[in-house]
Design an enzyme around this catalytic site. Sequence first.
Site, short mmCIF file in Angstrom:
data_model
loop_
_atom_site.label_atom_id
_atom_site.label_comp_id
_atom_site.label_asym_id
_atom_site.label_seq_id
_atom_site.Cartn_x
_atom_site.Cartn_y
_atom_site.Cartn_z
N LYS A 130 -1.12 -4.30 -2.86
CA LYS A 130 -2.21 -3.53 -2.58
C LYS A 130 -2.54 -2.24 -2.91
CE LYS A 130 -5.54 -2.09 0.87
NZ LYS A 130 -5.68 -0.86 0.85
N ASP A 181 9.08 5.43 -10.86
CA ASP A 181 8.58 5.95 -12.19
C ASP A 181 9.11 7.26 -12.54
OD1 ASP A 181 7.41 3.55 -12.47
OD2 ASP A 181 5.20 4.52 -12.47
N SER A 209 0.82 -1.34 0.01
CA SER A 209 -0.01 0.13 0.00
C SER A 209 0.82 1.46 -0.17
CB SER A 209 -1.06 0.08 1.09
OG SER A 209 -0.32 -0.15 2.42
#
Length: 483
Positions: free
Chosen positions: A330, A316, A305
């Site tokens: 998650k 990224d 999470s």
Amino acid sequence: MSTFRTPKPRSRTFFLGIGAGLVLGAGISFAVTVYAAGDRNGIPLKQIQTFSQVFEIVKSNYVDPTSDKKLMNGAIEGMVSALDPHSAYLTPKEFKAMKVLTNGKFGGLGIEVTGDHGVLKVVAPIDGTPAAKAGIRHGDLIIKIDHKAVQGIPLQKAVDMMRGKPGTPITLTILRPHQVQPLHITLTRAIIRVQSVRSAMLAPGYGYIRISQFQENTGTETRKAVEYLEQKAHGHLKGLILDLRNNPGGVLDAGVETANTFLNKGLIVYTKGRTTDSDMRFSAQGPDALHGAPMVVLVNGGSASAAEIVTGALKDDGRALVMGQRSFGKGSVQTVIPLSNGGALKLTTALYYTPAGCSIQSQGIVPNVEVQPANARLRALNADLLKESELQGVLKAPDECSKVTPQYTIVLPNSATVSTPTASTQSAEEEDAVAAGSTLKPDLTKDYPLREALAVLEHKAVPVQEKGHRVDRVIPLPKAAGQ
């Protein structure tokens, strides 16, 4: 016939924890208005009639007298739990307990669990807690609590059974993958004071920050830890390792603030749901506390999470190299909606996406550099560990990013493991030091992935697997693109 509509909430708090073992966040408040018949989204009469029929049959014919309250609570719990593993109905008592947990101080064992096929699966023990000290691991199955089987017991009730008065003992019966006999582990409940951010110098100029979970103050504490390490490095850090292994998540804002600590600009994460209220974007404001110094982020199957949001943003945006194993996966948003009876509904309302547009849900974050044991049995053990995609009723979010693979693979020696350093591996004196402040002492002789991450930061050659052969190679670090 009536229809219910929920107006736009005045405030929202989002959950990124895995299950009920550790739930972080605060409530939201808004009204529910009842409308007369005629609205297009009417309540399905046939299903309501069937429900009414079943309710009357059970109330009149069940072997023991049953209260209306018990039957209605059971019906609500069943309806919500049928949606996905993270939506839940919280009774007034459970909602009150959940709100107490937001300050990072609570009673229990310090273990994050989720329910799956009637048993409890361990996502991660939290550093320095009774669970971590007892050696409970990611992937363990809890089948009994104080010799009482958990099969068929609702997740929240099972978690409540593990909580109790500090200082009292509790015995967990655990099945561990690839072990034939169950383990009987006796722990002592304690008030859990979680030090979520700890730091250390690994080598001259190279710092290390370990985040065990994301609490409300984690972002602020992370920036303070960077400042502390810079002082230790005489004002200039050459590089940093951010360790998010076995970090089960926590508060969204804390994850966003932590990622922002290392970014000057760029998207951190965005959400998509059915309603416009569920669509959000979080962008970095900076400044980068590391001033562009290279970073390595360590993750494993217990990173979930909020830990995945931070990892995905730094990967990224080209800010950090990610090493370890694919994370838990998650990537769903839970909104907490208070109810008129004092309870609350924890409902999945959106999914998280990384800056590159990749869904975290059921996919996880794929590391740039995979770290795997050479031993086939240990590799099989890693493959068997719990993942979000294996949970019953899990939400799927297929996308083209599911085919992403690591760029490099480091194979550990046969004698090495991929364990995470926790307070359980430290001396009593070291644990006292950790509890008193924000420092810790990682053991590079035992923590092979951490040692290899440091070697990568130092531009040293590491053993990379290429076409079935081991090749010593210097792995290039990102050049802080967008910084």
